[in-house]
Write a protein that holds these residues in place. Sequence first.
Motif, PDB file in Angstrom:
ATOM      1  N   LEU A   8      25.136  93.511 -61.421  1.00  0.00           N
ATOM      2  CA  LEU A   8      25.961  94.421 -60.637  1.00  0.00           C
ATOM      3  C   LEU A   8      27.446  94.082 -60.744  1.00  0.00           C
ATOM      4  O   LEU A   8      27.831  92.903 -60.682  1.00  0.00           O
ATOM      5  CB  LEU A   8      25.539  94.383 -59.168  1.00  0.00           C
ATOM      6  CG  LEU A   8      24.139  94.937 -58.851  1.00  0.00           C
ATOM      7  CD1 LEU A   8      23.775  94.626 -57.405  1.00  0.00           C
ATOM      8  CD2 LEU A   8      24.088  96.440 -59.107  1.00  0.00           C
ATOM      9  N   VAL A   9      28.260  95.106 -60.869  1.00  0.00           N
ATOM     10  CA  VAL A   9      29.715  94.933 -60.870  1.00  0.00           C
ATOM     11  C   VAL A   9      30.336  95.527 -59.604  1.00  0.00           C
ATOM     12  O   VAL A   9      31.500  95.279 -59.312  1.00  0.00           O
ATOM     13  CB  VAL A   9      30.357  95.568 -62.124  1.00  0.00           C
ATOM     14  CG1 VAL A   9      29.897  94.848 -63.378  1.00  0.00           C
ATOM     15  CG2 VAL A   9      30.044  97.060 -62.201  1.00  0.00           C
ATOM     16  N   LYS A  10      29.550  96.281 -58.857  1.00  0.00           N
ATOM     17  CA  LYS A  10      30.017  96.832 -57.581  1.00  0.00           C
ATOM     18  C   LYS A  10      28.833  97.036 -56.649  1.00  0.00           C
ATOM     19  O   LYS A  10      27.679  97.100 -57.091  1.00  0.00           O
ATOM     20  CB  LYS A  10      30.764  98.150 -57.787  1.00  0.00           C
ATOM     21  CG  LYS A  10      29.916  99.272 -58.336  1.00  0.00           C
ATOM     22  CD  LYS A  10      30.746 100.548 -58.456  1.00  0.00           C
ATOM     23  CE  LYS A  10      29.899 101.712 -58.958  1.00  0.00           C
ATOM     24  NZ  LYS A  10      30.686 102.971 -59.015  1.00  0.00           N
ATOM     25  N   LEU A  11      29.148  97.159 -55.367  1.00  0.00           N
ATOM     26  CA  LEU A  11      28.109  97.326 -54.352  1.00  0.00           C
ATOM     27  C   LEU A  11      28.136  98.738 -53.774  1.00  0.00           C
ATOM     28  O   LEU A  11      29.205  99.318 -53.592  1.00  0.00           O
ATOM     29  CB  LEU A  11      28.290  96.323 -53.217  1.00  0.00           C
ATOM     30  CG  LEU A  11      28.107  94.843 -53.562  1.00  0.00           C
ATOM     31  CD1 LEU A  11      28.347  93.991 -52.320  1.00  0.00           C
ATOM     32  CD2 LEU A  11      26.723  94.577 -54.139  1.00  0.00           C
ATOM     33  N   PRO A  12      26.965  99.273 -53.444  1.00  0.00           N
ATOM     34  CA  PRO A  12      26.910 100.571 -52.780  1.00  0.00           C
ATOM     35  C   PRO A  12      27.084 100.396 -51.278  1.00  0.00           C
ATOM     36  O   PRO A  12      27.250  99.271 -50.785  1.00  0.00           O
ATOM     37  CB  PRO A  12      25.497 101.043 -53.104  1.00  0.00           C
ATOM     38  CG  PRO A  12      24.698  99.767 -53.090  1.00  0.00           C
ATOM     39  CD  PRO A  12      25.624  98.712 -53.668  1.00  0.00           C
ATOM     40  N   MET A  13      26.998 101.496 -50.539  1.00  0.00           N
ATOM     41  CA  MET A  13      26.992 101.403 -49.079  1.00  0.00           C
ATOM     42  C   MET A  13      25.680 100.757 -48.646  1.00  0.00           C
ATOM     43  O   MET A  13      24.603 101.115 -49.114  1.00  0.00           O
ATOM     44  CB  MET A  13      27.126 102.797 -48.459  1.00  0.00           C
ATOM     45  CG  MET A  13      27.188 102.776 -46.933  1.00  0.00           C
ATOM     46  SD  MET A  13      27.406 104.443 -46.240  1.00  0.00           S
ATOM     47  CE  MET A  13      29.062 104.821 -46.846  1.00  0.00           C
ATOM     48  N   LEU A  14      25.788  99.791 -47.742  1.00  0.00           N
ATOM     49  CA  LEU A  14      24.613  99.032 -47.316  1.00  0.00           C
ATOM     50  C   LEU A  14      24.094  99.517 -45.968  1.00  0.00           C
ATOM     51  O   LEU A  14      24.867 100.017 -45.145  1.00  0.00           O
ATOM     52  CB  LEU A  14      24.967  97.547 -47.238  1.00  0.00           C
ATOM     53  CG  LEU A  14      25.414  96.906 -48.567  1.00  0.00           C
ATOM     54  CD1 LEU A  14      25.927  95.497 -48.318  1.00  0.00           C
ATOM     55  CD2 LEU A  14      24.284  96.906 -49.585  1.00  0.00           C
ATOM     56  N   LYS A  46      34.062  97.447 -51.595  1.00  0.00           N
ATOM     57  CA  LYS A  46      34.994  98.180 -50.735  1.00  0.00           C
ATOM     58  C   LYS A  46      35.430  97.306 -49.568  1.00  0.00           C
ATOM     59  O   LYS A  46      34.679  96.449 -49.090  1.00  0.00           O
ATOM     60  CB  LYS A  46      34.336  99.460 -50.221  1.00  0.00           C
ATOM     61  CG  LYS A  46      34.012 100.460 -51.319  1.00  0.00           C
ATOM     62  CD  LYS A  46      33.326 101.689 -50.757  1.00  0.00           C
ATOM     63  CE  LYS A  46      33.004 102.683 -51.870  1.00  0.00           C
ATOM     64  NZ  LYS A  46      32.312 103.889 -51.356  1.00  0.00           N
ATOM     65  N   SER A  47      36.644  97.540 -49.090  1.00  0.00           N
ATOM     66  CA  SER A  47      37.211  96.698 -48.034  1.00  0.00           C
ATOM     67  C   SER A  47      36.367  96.702 -46.757  1.00  0.00           C
ATOM     68  O   SER A  47      36.341  95.718 -46.014  1.00  0.00           O
ATOM     69  CB  SER A  47      38.631  97.148 -47.705  1.00  0.00           C
ATOM     70  OG  SER A  47      38.636  98.512 -47.296  1.00  0.00           O
ATOM     71  N   ASN A  48      35.670  97.813 -46.521  1.00  0.00           N
ATOM     72  CA  ASN A  48      34.838  97.909 -45.309  1.00  0.00           C
ATOM     73  C   ASN A  48      33.346  97.806 -45.629  1.00  0.00           C
ATOM     74  O   ASN A  48      32.503  98.248 -44.859  1.00  0.00           O
ATOM     75  CB  ASN A  48      35.118  99.216 -44.584  1.00  0.00           C
ATOM     76  CG  ASN A  48      34.799 100.440 -45.441  1.00  0.00           C
ATOM     77  OD1 ASN A  48      34.592 100.322 -46.652  1.00  0.00           O
ATOM     78  ND2 ASN A  48      34.762 101.600 -44.817  1.00  0.00           N
ATOM     79  N   ALA A  49      33.028  97.221 -46.789  1.00  0.00           N
ATOM     80  CA  ALA A  49      31.633  97.158 -47.234  1.00  0.00           C
ATOM     81  C   ALA A  49      30.726  96.474 -46.216  1.00  0.00           C
ATOM     82  O   ALA A  49      29.573  96.877 -46.016  1.00  0.00           O
ATOM     83  CB  ALA A  49      31.554  96.433 -48.572  1.00  0.00           C
ATOM     84  N   PHE A  50      31.242  95.430 -45.540  1.00  0.00           N
ATOM     85  CA  PHE A  50      30.428  94.672 -44.587  1.00  0.00           C
ATOM     86  C   PHE A  50      30.864  94.898 -43.135  1.00  0.00           C
ATOM     87  O   PHE A  50      30.216  94.393 -42.210  1.00  0.00           O
ATOM     88  CB  PHE A  50      30.494  93.174 -44.907  1.00  0.00           C
ATOM     89  CG  PHE A  50      30.160  92.842 -46.330  1.00  0.00           C
ATOM     90  CD1 PHE A  50      28.878  93.043 -46.826  1.00  0.00           C
ATOM     91  CD2 PHE A  50      31.123  92.336 -47.177  1.00  0.00           C
ATOM     92  CE1 PHE A  50      28.566  92.741 -48.141  1.00  0.00           C
ATOM     93  CE2 PHE A  50      30.821  92.026 -48.497  1.00  0.00           C
ATOM     94  CZ  PHE A  50      29.545  92.234 -48.985  1.00  0.00           C
ATOM     95  N   LYS A  51      31.955  95.631 -42.956  1.00  0.00           N
ATOM     96  CA  LYS A  51      32.555  95.770 -41.628  1.00  0.00           C
ATOM     97  C   LYS A  51      31.609  96.365 -40.597  1.00  0.00           C
ATOM     98  O   LYS A  51      31.570  95.921 -39.434  1.00  0.00           O
ATOM     99  CB  LYS A  51      33.821  96.623 -41.720  1.00  0.00           C
ATOM    100  CG  LYS A  51      34.584  96.743 -40.419  1.00  0.00           C
ATOM    101  CD  LYS A  51      35.873  97.534 -40.609  1.00  0.00           C
ATOM    102  CE  LYS A  51      36.658  97.623 -39.311  1.00  0.00           C
ATOM    103  NZ  LYS A  51      37.921  98.398 -39.477  1.00  0.00           N
TER     104      LYS A  51
END
Length: 289
Positions: A171-177, A197-202
């Motif tokens: 993986l080179v990027k993550l989707p919405m979790l 993304k900056s809010n990927a885990f927010k």
Amino acid sequence: MGTRLRMLISAVIVASWVLSASDAHYHTHRHHRLEDVALTEETDVRAQRNKRATDDIYALLPADTPDDSTPLPPGGDPSDLPTCLLCVCLTGSVYCEEVDPEMTSVPALPKETNYLYARYNKIKKITVKDFRDVVTLKRIDFTGNIISEIEDGAFAKLTMLEELSLAENQLVKLPMLPAKLVSFNANHNKLRTKGIKSNAFKKLSKLTHLYLAHNELEAVPLIPETVRTLHLQNNNISSMTVDTFCKSNNTYYIRSNMNEIRMDGNPVNLGQYPNSFTCLQSLPIGRYQ
């Protein structure tokens, strides 16, 4: 003369008796023989009747149906077989580990599946339709595949998902979790900071364990307050700020949940950023000189 006459009469009587006895024996033997012939003929007739009846029964029976249970030939497409024939299906759990022939896509799952273990296969991509009809999943483990792409919204309907492992992929990027994730593992991928993304885990308000080690991250992503274990070792992180873990506008802030941070194997010298750890109860593991 008298003697001869008596002998002649005796001979005639004996001859008559012999003839009578022979005739009686002949009739008796003939009668028995006729009975045997009649019995034999009757047996033959019964046998013929039974044969005709048997033939009639077989004529009424349906023809043999073709056998549809022919196994998949070596090298066939595993998608042609039911998931629970390729994998091990137990109550609520599906185990598809090192499937042979190679599994290159996410298998169709029973709707009541809670746990999916599809480790060490050749899965390349996760699509939106893969989990469209399975909303009961609580744990998914894709460790050790060759996943390089996950479509946006692939996990959108997994509102019950608590654990997700995408470790050892490409993986080179993550989707919405999923919002209810408690544990997320993306160790050993090719993730860069621009791929997260900056809010990927927010919005992951229940996230407790976050594993992003052995990637290509240049900076520490925004980490939720709930995280207790954070693994970032062996990345390309070269600098930090006060706001990486703490709050520059609040000197009294204490990050009480965080108790393990690994940053060893990064080029950053943690000793140059003492103010970045004042809110932590323990220092991160890493280089300080």
